[in-house]
Design an enzyme around this catalytic site. Sequence first.
Site, PDB file in Angstrom:
ATOM      1  CB  THR A  22      -3.846  -4.523  -5.645  1.00 46.12           C
ATOM      2  OG1 THR A  22      -4.390  -3.371  -4.982  1.00 46.12           O
ATOM      3  CG2 THR A  22      -4.682  -5.733  -5.347  1.00 46.12           C
ATOM      4  CB  SER A  42      -5.654   5.139 -10.567  1.00 46.82           C
ATOM      5  OG  SER A  42      -6.044   3.998  -9.871  1.00 46.82           O
ATOM      6  NE  ARG A  89      -1.218   2.999 -13.175  1.00 46.66           N
ATOM      7  CZ  ARG A  89      -2.511   2.760 -13.040  1.00 46.66           C
ATOM      8  NH1 ARG A  89      -3.085   2.870 -11.846  1.00 46.66           N
ATOM      9  NH2 ARG A  89      -3.234   2.383 -14.072  1.00 46.66           N
ATOM     10  CG  HIS A  92       0.316   3.705   0.608  1.00 46.56           C
ATOM     11  ND1 HIS A  92       0.660   3.024  -0.531  1.00 46.56           N
ATOM     12  CD2 HIS A  92      -1.022   3.494   0.772  1.00 46.56           C
ATOM     13  CE1 HIS A  92      -0.422   2.416  -1.022  1.00 46.56           C
ATOM     14  NE2 HIS A  92      -1.444   2.684  -0.253  1.00 46.56           N
ATOM     15  CE1 TYR A 137      -0.579  -0.871 -12.598  1.00 41.96           C
ATOM     16  CE2 TYR A 137      -0.416  -0.192 -14.895  1.00 41.96           C
ATOM     17  CZ  TYR A 137      -1.147  -0.729 -13.853  1.00 41.96           C
ATOM     18  OH  TYR A 137      -2.447  -1.128 -14.069  1.00 41.96           O
TER      19      TYR A 137
END
Length: 370
Positions: free
Chosen positions: A116, A209, A201, A179, A267
């Site tokens: 996002t 998450s 990440r 993805h 990230y």
Amino acid sequence: MASSSIIKTIPLMAIPNFNVCHKLELLKEEGKSGDPKHQEGEGEGEGEEEEVQSYEFQEMLESLPKERGWRTRYLYLFQGFWCQSKEIQAIMSFQKHFKSLQNDVVLATIPKSGTTWLKALTFTVLNRHRFDPVSSTTDHPLLTSNPHDLVPFFEYKLYENGDVPDLSGLASPRTFATHVPFGSLKDSIEEPGVKVVYFCRNPFDTFISSWHYINNIKSEAVSPVSLEEGFDLYCRGVIGFGPFWEHMLGYWKESLRTPEKVLFLRYEDLKQDMESNLKKLASFLDVPFTEEEDQKGVVHSISDLCSFENLKKLEVNKSSKSIKNFENRHLFRKGEVSDWVNYLSPPQAERLSALVDDKLGGYGLTFRYN
Ligand code: PAP
């Protein structure tokens, strides 16, 4: 669904037209919808799994190895990665019908790596001359549209249900997201000049998450995944689009082999040093920041506009759904590095750490997660 929701939410024809031309024939042949009792979603009450699929598709599905799913009953091993039946349907349509163009941009992630955020940043960087991130803070599309509306997924929007969208009216550079692992994407992006940005990440926070997100959005009919069970599945590679190490390695290796085509961002690096990473992104996309923009504070404005704090508080991200069955609010949980320390036991942390070293260490792919 894809066409109407996108057109509705994006101002000024940023993404003008996604008409569905036709369905993927294999999946939609009339009179071959298969035995409904064989549908994966039967009895789950899971909207995403209710679609009637063709007999051939069901047969193909049944030939695949499967494991307990996180959000739906099963995950299937398709083209070497784990995914749900609806995703397979969409990916097949995408692989069959998508034609890349020279300046296309594809944002790639494994879920919960900051997709996002990357969508928000890339959209803002690429469109900064149409939507000024410094002065037009009241009418910037990000203030009224979730990033998933601005940069559509191949598998959840454009090719969902085996749809074939009409992408002919899109402004250049067309910007998409996926993805899908690199091995399943590469044949679709062969056109010279296509650029891929991979956002990675650390696996510790990505797992936590994912676990939170899935337990927030999963159907009542699918039993909750406990932290222990989810962790074990994750370490065995059984998570959407996993194994995570193969996903990361595929893009990592390609970014080393063809750095002009694949940019690998982390990230944690963006959290630590947004300015240099945003400049790297803009240069990679062939829209570097000018000195004048630098002086005007454009980089900082983009960083602020796309920040977790700013996006989370917007009405569109509190109350809408940009992707079927997913409430936007669940996309903004904590947005921190190292939240995993609040959840994983020392033995779990050791197990994951050893796995990461074993699978990725030899390739020079390391993470900061403490
Ligand atoms: P997706 O793959 O389903 O689209 P994705 O956006 O990758 O999800 O992941 C959501 C994570 O990114 C959440 O992490 P958390 O659970 O650890 O909190 C979410 O908070 C985080 N996130 C979303 N937007 C931002 C942002 N602007 N800055 C930093 N992190 C963000």
